[in-house]
Design an enzyme around this catalytic site. Structure first.
Site, mmCIF file in Angstrom:
data_model
loop_
_atom_site.group_PDB
_atom_site.id
_atom_site.type_symbol
_atom_site.label_atom_id
_atom_site.label_comp_id
_atom_site.label_asym_id
_atom_site.label_seq_id
_atom_site.Cartn_x
_atom_site.Cartn_y
_atom_site.Cartn_z
ATOM 1 N N LYS A 5 -54.751 -48.212 8.795
ATOM 2 C CA LYS A 5 -54.210 -49.360 9.544
ATOM 3 C C LYS A 5 -55.293 -50.421 9.716
ATOM 4 O O LYS A 5 -55.037 -51.612 9.562
ATOM 5 C CB LYS A 5 -53.657 -48.892 10.899
ATOM 6 N N GLN A 32 -51.616 -44.049 18.417
ATOM 7 C CA GLN A 32 -51.403 -43.116 17.308
ATOM 8 C C GLN A 32 -50.844 -41.788 17.844
ATOM 9 O O GLN A 32 -51.416 -41.185 18.749
ATOM 10 C CB GLN A 32 -52.742 -42.880 16.569
ATOM 11 N N ASP A 89 -44.793 -50.553 16.955
ATOM 12 C CA ASP A 89 -44.238 -49.350 16.312
ATOM 13 C C ASP A 89 -42.707 -49.300 16.455
ATOM 14 O O ASP A 89 -42.043 -48.540 15.758
ATOM 15 C CB ASP A 89 -44.830 -48.084 16.959
#
Ligand code: NAD
Length: 282
Positions: free
Chosen positions: A52, A96, A119
């Site tokens: 990322k 995460q 997300d």
């Protein structure tokens, strides 16, 4: 021979388009910025976080990395999220997953400002998707829609079957296909006669988490097959939920593993980061 849907090329195309947008925003005085939080040092998570950061650097998005120790408490994590929510210069916040067991993932997801929820996991983002309002869409299914569209595959009016009903892939996938006017069926571990249902699919999206489970008996001739699964086999080679060699000769188009759906997830995360600037200015 089927059309091999090239996720690597399509994801690069998207990232290059985003690069231009990020430059334009910069020229207008806005630096796009993503905060990435990792708790503990799970090796797979570290690889994802590293990828990322690399994608951010490629596109010109600033990335702030918060690498917290395994023993971080839920309160400490929520406090950091609160600080990042309040920071005007941070556009996107990504935690995460998975988190260590002592932290409640749902509470953490709910703590992220929905306007920074790149997300797309916040209940408000999921609700917005459900009723067709602006909001972030979970990256993997959003990437699959891009794969289909950019490969010239029409969704409207098609029989679309999704295998799997997880919150991050199956359910948002079904909603997105519906938004594109597909006729959508969702199947799962309790579906009876799975093969009978999947054989009706013009577009079959497979997100089961079982290596090579889908063989030619599940697939109609001429179908488009999208394989979301990622597994490492005994020779540490990557494979999907679809038995590619068995199924590919039957399809009109298919995604390989690797190089299909995988690269799209990060590209769509980057897309969401850029979108977040507009969403925050609504
Ligand atoms: P999950 O385990 O949360 O969900 C699996 C779903 O499959 C469940 O809804 C279950 O009902 C269904 N299922 C299980 N066995 C079944 C069976 N025999 N018949 C029919 N349905 C069955 O998994 P997930 O998070 O949705 O991920 C699915 C796969 O996609 C995994 O391999 C995962 O690693 C992969 N994945 C890839 C990406 C990517 O970027 N490419 C992103 C997310 C997930």
């Amino acid at each position: 021979m089927p059309q091999i849907i090239d996720g690597k090329a399509i994801s690069t195309e998207i990232k290059d388009e985003l690069k231009v947008k990020v430059e334009e925003l910069k020229a207008q005085g806005t630096q796009v910025c993503l905060a990435v939080i990792q708790v503990g040092n799970d090796p797979a998570s570290s690889v994802y976080v590293g990828n990322k950061k690399k994608a951010c650097a490629y596109i010109g998005i600033e990335s702030l990395a918060y690498e917290l120790p395994e023993e971080t408490t839920q309160e400490e994590l929520l406090e950091l999220i609160g600080e990042l929510n309040a920071k005007k210069e941070v556009n996107g916040i990504l935690v995460q997953l998975p988190l260590p067991k002592h932290i409640d993932e749902d509470a953490v997801i709910r703590a992220i400002d929905p306007k920074k929820d790149v997300d797309g996991f916040h209940p408000q983002s999921v609700g917005a998707l459900c009723i067709g309002q602006p909001g972030f869409v979970s990256c993997t299914p959003a990437g699959i829609i891009q794969l289909l569209k950019r490969s010239g595959i029409e969704i409207a009016g098609k029989n679309c079957v999704v295998i799997g009903r997880s919150n991050i892939v199956g359910k948002p996938m079904a909603l997105l296909l519906l938004r594109e006017n597909g006729t959508v069926t969702v199947t799962h571990s309790k579906t009876r006669d799975l093969k009978e249902v999947t054989k009706q699919a013009d577009i079959l999206v497979v997100a089961i988490g079982k290596p090579k489970m889908i063989t030619r008996e599940y697939v109609k001739e001429g179908a488009v097959v999208i394989d979301v699964g990622i597994h490492r086999n005994e020779n540490s080679k990557l494979c999907g939920d679809v038995d590619y060699d068995d199924v590919a000769p039957l399809c009109s188009a298919i995604t390989p593993v690797p190089g299909g759906v995988g690269p799209m997830t990060i590209a769509m995360l980057m897309h969401n980061c850029v979108e977040s600037v507009a969403l925050q200015n609504l």
